[in-house]
Design a protein around this motif. Structure first.
Motif, PDB file in Angstrom:
ATOM      1  N   UNK A 193     -31.556  17.276 -35.173  1.00  0.00           N
ATOM      2  CA  UNK A 193     -30.652  16.307 -35.757  1.00  0.00           C
ATOM      3  C   UNK A 193     -29.354  16.982 -36.184  1.00  0.00           C
ATOM      4  N   UNK A 194     -29.504  18.171 -36.760  1.00  0.00           N
ATOM      5  CA  UNK A 194     -28.323  18.892 -37.216  1.00  0.00           C
ATOM      6  C   UNK A 194     -27.344  19.137 -36.071  1.00  0.00           C
ATOM      7  N   UNK A 195     -27.884  19.666 -34.959  1.00  0.00           N
ATOM      8  CA  UNK A 195     -26.976  20.013 -33.859  1.00  0.00           C
ATOM      9  C   UNK A 195     -26.426  18.778 -33.171  1.00  0.00           C
ATOM     10  N   UNK A 196     -27.237  17.718 -33.112  1.00  0.00           N
ATOM     11  CA  UNK A 196     -26.734  16.492 -32.500  1.00  0.00           C
ATOM     12  C   UNK A 196     -25.564  15.954 -33.318  1.00  0.00           C
ATOM     13  N   UNK A 197     -25.726  15.950 -34.639  1.00  0.00           N
ATOM     14  CA  UNK A 197     -24.655  15.474 -35.500  1.00  0.00           C
ATOM     15  C   UNK A 197     -23.429  16.337 -35.392  1.00  0.00           C
ATOM     16  N   UNK A 198     -23.689  17.654 -35.432  1.00  0.00           N
ATOM     17  CA  UNK A 198     -22.598  18.610 -35.348  1.00  0.00           C
ATOM     18  C   UNK A 198     -21.792  18.354 -34.067  1.00  0.00           C
ATOM     19  N   UNK A 199     -22.527  18.119 -33.001  1.00  0.00           N
ATOM     20  CA  UNK A 199     -21.871  17.888 -31.716  1.00  0.00           C
ATOM     21  C   UNK A 199     -21.010  16.627 -31.779  1.00  0.00           C
ATOM     22  N   UNK A 200     -21.591  15.558 -32.326  1.00  0.00           N
ATOM     23  CA  UNK A 200     -20.855  14.290 -32.399  1.00  0.00           C
ATOM     24  C   UNK A 200     -19.593  14.448 -33.235  1.00  0.00           C
ATOM     25  N   UNK A 201     -19.751  15.147 -34.364  1.00  0.00           N
ATOM     26  CA  UNK A 201     -18.639  15.340 -35.269  1.00  0.00           C
ATOM     27  C   UNK A 201     -17.507  16.093 -34.571  1.00  0.00           C
ATOM     28  N   UNK A 202     -17.884  17.193 -33.902  1.00  0.00           N
ATOM     29  CA  UNK A 202     -16.858  18.013 -33.261  1.00  0.00           C
ATOM     30  C   UNK A 202     -16.220  17.278 -32.097  1.00  0.00           C
ATOM     31  N   UNK A 203     -17.017  16.493 -31.415  1.00  0.00           N
ATOM     32  CA  UNK A 203     -16.486  15.739 -30.288  1.00  0.00           C
ATOM     33  C   UNK A 203     -15.450  14.738 -30.775  1.00  0.00           C
ATOM     34  N   UNK A 244     -22.510  22.278 -27.977  1.00  0.00           N
ATOM     35  CA  UNK A 244     -23.322  21.574 -26.985  1.00  0.00           C
ATOM     36  C   UNK A 244     -24.405  22.490 -26.446  1.00  0.00           C
ATOM     37  N   UNK A 245     -24.059  23.767 -26.261  1.00  0.00           N
ATOM     38  CA  UNK A 245     -25.073  24.720 -25.780  1.00  0.00           C
ATOM     39  C   UNK A 245     -26.192  24.888 -26.797  1.00  0.00           C
ATOM     40  N   UNK A 246     -25.801  24.951 -28.065  1.00  0.00           N
ATOM     41  CA  UNK A 246     -26.821  25.110 -29.109  1.00  0.00           C
ATOM     42  C   UNK A 246     -27.755  23.905 -29.104  1.00  0.00           C
ATOM     43  N   UNK A 247     -27.133  22.728 -29.006  1.00  0.00           N
ATOM     44  CA  UNK A 247     -27.925  21.496 -28.971  1.00  0.00           C
ATOM     45  C   UNK A 247     -28.835  21.528 -27.748  1.00  0.00           C
ATOM     46  N   UNK A 248     -28.250  21.968 -26.623  1.00  0.00           N
ATOM     47  CA  UNK A 248     -29.004  22.013 -25.373  1.00  0.00           C
ATOM     48  C   UNK A 248     -30.150  23.017 -25.460  1.00  0.00           C
ATOM     49  N   UNK A 249     -29.884  24.167 -26.128  1.00  0.00           N
ATOM     50  CA  UNK A 249     -30.959  25.162 -26.248  1.00  0.00           C
ATOM     51  C   UNK A 249     -32.166  24.567 -26.948  1.00  0.00           C
ATOM     52  N   UNK A 250     -31.901  23.821 -28.019  1.00  0.00           N
ATOM     53  CA  UNK A 250     -33.020  23.201 -28.721  1.00  0.00           C
ATOM     54  C   UNK A 250     -33.711  22.187 -27.817  1.00  0.00           C
ATOM     55  N   UNK A 251     -32.905  21.370 -27.170  1.00  0.00           N
ATOM     56  CA  UNK A 251     -33.489  20.338 -26.315  1.00  0.00           C
ATOM     57  C   UNK A 251     -34.245  20.933 -25.142  1.00  0.00           C
ATOM     58  N   UNK A 252     -33.695  22.000 -24.562  1.00  0.00           N
ATOM     59  CA  UNK A 252     -34.343  22.524 -23.365  1.00  0.00           C
ATOM     60  C   UNK A 252     -35.618  23.278 -23.737  1.00  0.00           C
ATOM     61  N   UNK A 309     -36.014  11.169 -34.384  1.00  0.00           N
ATOM     62  CA  UNK A 309     -34.953  11.697 -35.250  1.00  0.00           C
ATOM     63  C   UNK A 309     -33.753  10.750 -35.322  1.00  0.00           C
ATOM     64  N   UNK A 310     -33.654   9.828 -34.357  1.00  0.00           N
ATOM     65  CA  UNK A 310     -32.520   8.890 -34.372  1.00  0.00           C
ATOM     66  C   UNK A 310     -32.615   7.923 -35.553  1.00  0.00           C
ATOM     67  N   UNK A 311     -33.861   7.721 -36.026  1.00  0.00           N
ATOM     68  CA  UNK A 311     -34.030   6.809 -37.153  1.00  0.00           C
ATOM     69  C   UNK A 311     -33.195   7.280 -38.333  1.00  0.00           C
ATOM     70  N   UNK A 312     -33.200   8.606 -38.560  1.00  0.00           N
ATOM     71  CA  UNK A 312     -32.466   9.148 -39.708  1.00  0.00           C
ATOM     72  C   UNK A 312     -30.995   8.777 -39.672  1.00  0.00           C
ATOM     73  N   UNK A 313     -30.399   8.876 -38.451  1.00  0.00           N
ATOM     74  CA  UNK A 313     -28.982   8.540 -38.330  1.00  0.00           C
ATOM     75  C   UNK A 313     -28.743   7.072 -38.649  1.00  0.00           C
ATOM     76  N   UNK A 314     -29.651   6.229 -38.119  1.00  0.00           N
ATOM     77  CA  UNK A 314     -29.497   4.803 -38.349  1.00  0.00           C
ATOM     78  C   UNK A 314     -29.633   4.502 -39.835  1.00  0.00           C
ATOM     79  N   UNK A 315     -30.544   5.225 -40.481  1.00  0.00           N
ATOM     80  CA  UNK A 315     -30.717   5.006 -41.919  1.00  0.00           C
ATOM     81  C   UNK A 315     -29.456   5.407 -42.670  1.00  0.00           C
ATOM     82  N   UNK A 316     -28.858   6.542 -42.257  1.00  0.00           N
ATOM     83  CA  UNK A 316     -27.641   6.987 -42.932  1.00  0.00           C
ATOM     84  C   UNK A 316     -26.537   5.942 -42.776  1.00  0.00           C
TER      85      UNK A 316
END
Lengths: 592, 589
Positions: A193-203, A244-252, A309-316
């Protein structure tokens, strides 16, 4: 600097359940749709169970249940499953669609009752984000993630029940074998969740930088910032790529692992069931049924592990939206709306009015004046002397701490706020022009726009001189104005704003720095327009240039929230006080 | 007529990327193949396990051990190995192909700005900011996807379908063929609905962006609405826009579920075949129950590629359409011809124009044969009505306009052939519409360079802004922009003026840069400015004559021509020409 905007406190699921309140009358459809989704799982389980029975029957043809009946039942269940799933998901989509719409409506409604002070404290960008990005986030969650999670959960639960009912011991161990994937999901939820958010923010930041650079192209050119901008943009983009790579590393790492772990129940049943069958301790039917259960189990578990983990974002997002919906409203800050309504005459009296925005710094200090209907009043004073604040109090944009304001002899507490507001006119320094035709812009503040025909509009334009501007426009009243009025000059925009108010025909008119940005050729026009507007109304005028107010019936000189001097232009000039000093300074800078 | 493919043809660009990273893409493809293989093997293991436990077979020869239990253990061990290989395959393709997506994204985005940064200012006349941003966000996203994730999906589709079909054929040819008999008829229908879904999606997105615009207008006009009790009009408009969007969005969801129904048809049909013909085969003894279950699993597995087919094709189509829109931006790239730097000595004549004319569009003459000569130390003012060409004139001199005719020389070098660096070094401008970066005040005062604080403060004092800045909690480090301190229009103009004053260039252009500043403050600033303007050539436009009191020559611009000298009266009631010793050496057309 976006960190201001996140709520650190992790809201709980209630935050968005609350949002369902706004979808009135959806409960019937909601429960029906969820019922259908559950029914589809039941069909799947029945199909799997019958498949076991079919295998059994095929191996021992002597069994009592005829094969064709089992086949017919399985096919029936499969077809029903598809149909029921379809109906259930469409139903859910409909419900969530309507809830999202209802939340939007509720926010729009809220906009109209939030006190103006709310908008002073919050950057407008943040309010816009609430109404756009946050609602869109909730909507995407409602229409995509939530139905999927709901369906997956229902499926998993029904498989578990079916397995436990079919054979408790085997079922129990299969459920146990799916624990590792659940643990993994829970363990990695945070970093993902952290890296996904970080990615969205930076994007988002990168995109706004690009928009900013494009807008600032002239400054970039003049200051020779091409190379610098290119380098800093490249740096930000590279940073985004690495995020994005960091996010991808976790995902992969996680996604394949979770796929692996989710297939463990199948491995478990093949191994254990195989051995039991070889020993004759398990019937083929049971074995086959369990294999089919495990197959049905596999995908929803994977889905849950990807999407939970998407639930958390929706809750926020929901939390932020809910907070805005629960902000105190004008009724609370200004007091209950009065009942008195009447046609406005335009008499205004301030009695010992004191006012402070924050409760600490006094802006208006025991202010007293009485303006008769039809008078024109000029307000003069330095920035921060309280003249704008004084005028904000007539439409009751802010509460006063003590004293009273009487309009036509009636306290504003007794008046219905909307009745006063709908009968006054305001023109301020920043003219609001939105994308739309000239006609739509002129009618923007008229509630019953159908009553005003083009002839009346044209007459108003003639009075203010906007007709000179219109004459140069190919489509007249149908000319499209750009957002912010970028295809008009500053002066033309002011003419639009003045004409807009004339169309309203208000009894009280407030001009707050209406002539500040006007260019020379328009100024004469606007002065004429103002004279036209003053006819038969009570007018309050704030202007930097004294030429605008020298003809007023009364001029009030403000200093630190009180009136220092008041009277007509000539009187004040004669008195030789502050006003006379101001006039002297202005003449020094003025032109002929 | 066949047009030669341009350098920026999207297909050519795409193939170029593939060629450049051929190793990564081939490795990624191998990883995908491994993944698909492992997935397709799972039903096979189910078949073998059931056959073993029903004593109908023992699986491949190398699983066989003396005891059936041992054979099962070996089989399960191999299943685990298979799953591990599948896991590795997945990790690999993500590491390789997902990385390509992000790399392509970085490359494309930086290229977009590297092209845009050199564009003439007329860029925003040709493309709206919204259009440019759409290309740089939505189109960008779709384009980067075809460099990675879309390829993955395509490989997945092909490998998965191929391997599953082969496996089904290997189990029983006739049943497999019968099961898949409807498959060839469906893709067209699915692709059609997918396209429709994409269209509906765009349709909904259009409405969403209208709604977003309306929302920001509604929030920005909140004071006016409240003071005049006109919220109802906005509420109604917002409601109807939101309702239309909700309707369109629901159409999108419905279309996607139609695809679900259609993709389910072959599965149901195959079930029908399996449960009639397949059962018949079992009773004949040509098919084991294990094989039957494996076939059934394959049928279920084949559903997902069908589901994805339409999406995948749409992704390629929209991906390339997007790439085309991005490559149109690439086409804007100009190879600037850098002229030789003029010899270092600055001519006494800072600005010279000869017959400078500029037309806008077809026939609107903005500037008509302007002849002007400005020397260092001159302070020239321009006044005139809106549209008279004041801004256009100073923009052209600053090298920000194209398509003018006639000549402009800056410090002896023609604007046409001067390099950017030269122009930047010679000219500074404070525009009427101040532009500030989202960043600190310090950064805005001296972008890309570092100046000592005392110089910044001196400039801020000159524009009467230091008192304000000093009050901010973080002083010069205060952040301005949407999430920081909100400056008023006048404060922004003053900050922008301070920035221009800090750049040491011989020519300073002030383009009505105090229009939003109140007259008292303006008077103070004009009083302070003198020192900063010494020995510079200054061009100054304004809509109030009083703003031009520091100028020693004032021209009136009307209909694109210089008409006369405006006579400025100061408090001494003397005309400007008497106040300044310099006389006028200019020629009107």
């Amino acid at each position: 600097m976006q960190h201001h905007d996140t709520i650190d406190h992790q809201g709980d699921i209630r935050a968005f359940l609350v949002l369902f309140r706004y979808g009135k009358g959806i409960y019937k459809n909601l429960s029906l749709s969820i019922g259908l989704v559950m029914l589809s799982s039941v069909f799947l389980m029945l199909s799997a169970k019958n498949m076991g029975a079919l295998a059994e029957a095929l191996q021992n043809p002597s069994d009592s249940i005829p094969i064709y009946r089992l086949v017919a039942m399985i096919l029936c269940f499969e077809i029903l499953n598809v149909w029921v799933t379809y109906r259930g998901r469409i139903g859910l989509a409909n419900v969530t669609n309507r809830v999202a719409f209802a939340v939007r409506q509720a926010l729009f409604q809220k906009l109209t009752v939030l006190p103006i002070a709310y908008f002073d404290h919050q950057p407008l960008g943040r309010t816009i984000t609430r109404l756009t990005a946050d609602v869109e986030g909730i909507e995407a969650f409602f229409s995509g993630t939530l139905p999927r999670i709901l369906t997956a959960t229902v499926t998993i639960l029904s498989v578990i029940v079916a397995m436990l009912l079919t054979d408790f011991k085997i079922g129990f161990w299969i459920v146990v074998s799916s624990i590792p994937s659940a643990l993994l999901t829970a363990a990695v939820r945070r970093p993902v969740r952290f890296w996904t958010r970080e990615y969205k923010k930076k994007s988002a930041a990168l995109n706004s930088t690009l928009a900013e650079y494009v807008n600032g192209l002239s400054v970039i050119r003049i200051f020779g910032l091409e190379q610098w901008s290119s380098e800093s943009f490249q740096k930000s983009s590279k940073d985004l790529m690495h995020t994005a790579f960091r996010m991808m590393n976790w995902n992969s790492f996680i996604r394949p692992l979770s796929a692996f772990l989710c297939s463990l129940p199948i491995v478990a049943i093949l191994w254990w069931g195989g051995h039991l069958s070889l020993n004759g301790a398990m019937s083929l039917g049971l074995f086959v049924a369990f294999i089919r259960y495990s197959e049905r189990y596999f995908r929803p578990i994977m889905q849950l592990s990807f999407e939970l983990h998407l639930i958390q974002d929706a809750i926020a997002s929901s939390e932020r939206v809910r907070k805005m919906l629960e902000e105190p409203e004008e009724e609370q800050t200004l007091g209950v709306r009065g009942k008195y309504t009447a046609p406005l005459q335009g008499e205004v009296e301030y009695r010992n009015v004191s006012m402070s925005y924050d409760g600490k710094k006094t802006i208006l200090n025991d202010l007293n004046f009485h303006i008769k209907s039809g008078m024109s009043v000029g307000l003069v004073g330095k920035t921060g002397s309280g003249k704008s604040t004084t005028l904000h109090l007539i439409p009751q944009l802010y509460p006063i701490q003590s004293g009273d304001i009487l309009i036509d002899g009636v306290s504003i507490k007794t008046w219905d706020r909307q009745a006063i507001r709908s009968q006054i006119g305001v023109v301020s320094q920043d003219v609001v022009i939105f994308y739309g035709t000239m006609r739509a812009n002129l009618l923007a503040t008229v509630l019953d726009a159908a009553q005003i025909d083009d002839a009346a509009l044209t007459e108003a334009c003639r009075k203010t001189g906007l007709s000179h501007v219109l004459a140069n426009m190919p489509h007249g009243l149908d000319t499209l104005l750009h957002d912010g009025g970028t295809n008009l000059s500053m002066g033309e925009r002011q003419l639009v704003a003045l004409t807009r108010m004339l169309v309203r025909n208000p009894k009280v008119l407030i001009l707050d720095e209406a002539t500040a940005n006007v260019d020379e050729p328009c100024e004469a026009l606007i002065q004429k327009a103002i004279v036209e507007l003053l006819h038969g109304r009570t007018c309050f005028i704030i202007a930097h240039r004294l030429s605008t107010i020298r003809h007023c019936d009364r001029i009030m000189v403000f200093h630190k929230g009180s009136i220092l001097e008041e009277g007509r232009h000539e009187e004040l000039l004669h008195r030789g006080g502050h006003y006379a000093e101001l006039v002297r300074r202005q003449i020094a800078n003025a032109y002929i | 007529m066949i047009k030669p493919l341009s350098k920026n043809n999207p297909y050519r660009l795409f193939l170029g990327t593939l060629r450049k990273h051929w190793l990564a893409y081939s490795l990624g493809m191998c990883a995908m193949l491994i993944t698909s293989f492992s997935e397709v093997m799972l039903p096979k293991f189910i078949q073998w396990a059931i056959e073993l436990s029903t004593h109908k077979g023992e699986g491949p020869a190398f699983f066989r051990r003396a005891d059936a239990h041992e054979t099962l253990n070996v089989m399960i061990a191999f299943l685990l190995i298979n799953l591990t290989i599948g896991w590795l395959g997945r990790v690999l393709w993500r590491q390789i192909l997902a990385r390509q997506t992000h790399k392509a994204g970085h490359h494309i985005k930086t290229k977009i700005w590297s092209v845009l940064k050199d564009q003439p200012l007329s860029l925003l006349d040709r493309h709206s900011l919204g259009d440019l941003m759409n290309r740089a966000t939505g189109d960008w996203n779709r384009t980067r996807f075809i460099h990675g994730f879309t390829i993955v999906m395509t490989f997945d589709l092909i490998f998965f379908t191929l391997l599953s079909t082969i496996s089904m054929m290997m189990i029983d040819v006739s049943t497999a063929l019968l099961c898949m008999v409807v498959l060839p008829f469906l893709p067209r229908k699915i692709i059609k609905i997918s396209k429709e879904e994409y269209k509906l999606h765009d349709f909904a997105q259009e409405q969403l962006s209208l709604l977003s615009d309306l929302i920001s207008q509604a929030v920005n006009t909140i004071r006016l609405q409240r003071s005049t009790a006109s919220e109802g009009i906005w509420l109604e408009r917002l409601g109807s826009y939101a309702n239309e969007y909700a309707k369109r969005q629901f159409q999108v969801l419905k279309a996607s579920w139609r695809i679900f129904i259609i993709a389910a048809i072959p599965t149901l049909f195959s079930y029908g075949v399996l449960y009639t013909y397949g059962i018949h085969q079992i009773q004949n003894g040509t098919l084991t129950i294990g094989a039957f279950l494996a076939l059934q699993s394959y049928v279920l597995l084949l559903q997902s590629p069908l589901f994805e087919l339409g999406n995948n094709i749409s992704e390629w189509q929209t991906g390339f359409a997007s790439y085309k829109r991005i490559s149109e931006l690439y086409d804007l790239e100009q190879n600037e011809v850098y002229a030789d730097e003029p010899s270092g000595d600055i001519h006494d004549v800072a600005i010279l124009t000869q017959n400078l004319s500029l037309t806008y569009g077809q026939d609107r003459m903005i500037l008509d044969s302007i002849n002007l000569k400005v020397s260092l130390g001159d302070r020239v003012g321009f006044i005139g009505p809106i549209g008279s060409g004041k801004s256009t004139l100073v923009h052209a001199i600053a090298g920000l306009s194209e398509n003018f005719s006639g000549g402009i020389w800056v410090c002896g070098s023609s604007v046409d052939s001067s390099s950017r660096e030269w122009m930047t070094a010679k000219i500074t401008m404070a525009p009427q519409k101040p532009f500030l970066f989202a960043g600190s005040i310090r950064h805005n005062l001296a972008p890309a360079v570092t100046l000592p604080d005392h110089e910044l403060i001196e400039a801020l004092r000159c524009v009467e802004l230091w008192n304000d800045v000093e009050q901010f909690p973080e002083g010069l480090a205060s952040w301005i922009g949407e999430w920081g301190i909100n400056l008023s229009g006048g404060q922004k103009q003053r900050l922008s003026l301070a920035r221009a004053l800090l750049k040491p260039s011989p020519i300073l252009i002030l383009d009505d840069c105090l229009s939003a500043v109140d007259s008292v403050t303006e008077a103070k600033i004009l009083h302070n400015l003198g020192l900063f303007l010494e020995n510079r050539a200054v061009l100054w436009t304004a809509h109030r004559l009083s703003s031009l009191q520091l100028c020693n020559r004032i021209f009136r611009l009307e209909n694109g021509t210089i008409r006369d000298i405006a006579q400025l009266h100061t408090d001494t009631q003397k005309p400007i020409s008497e106040l300044s010793g310099r006389e006028i050496d200019f020629a009107t057309s």
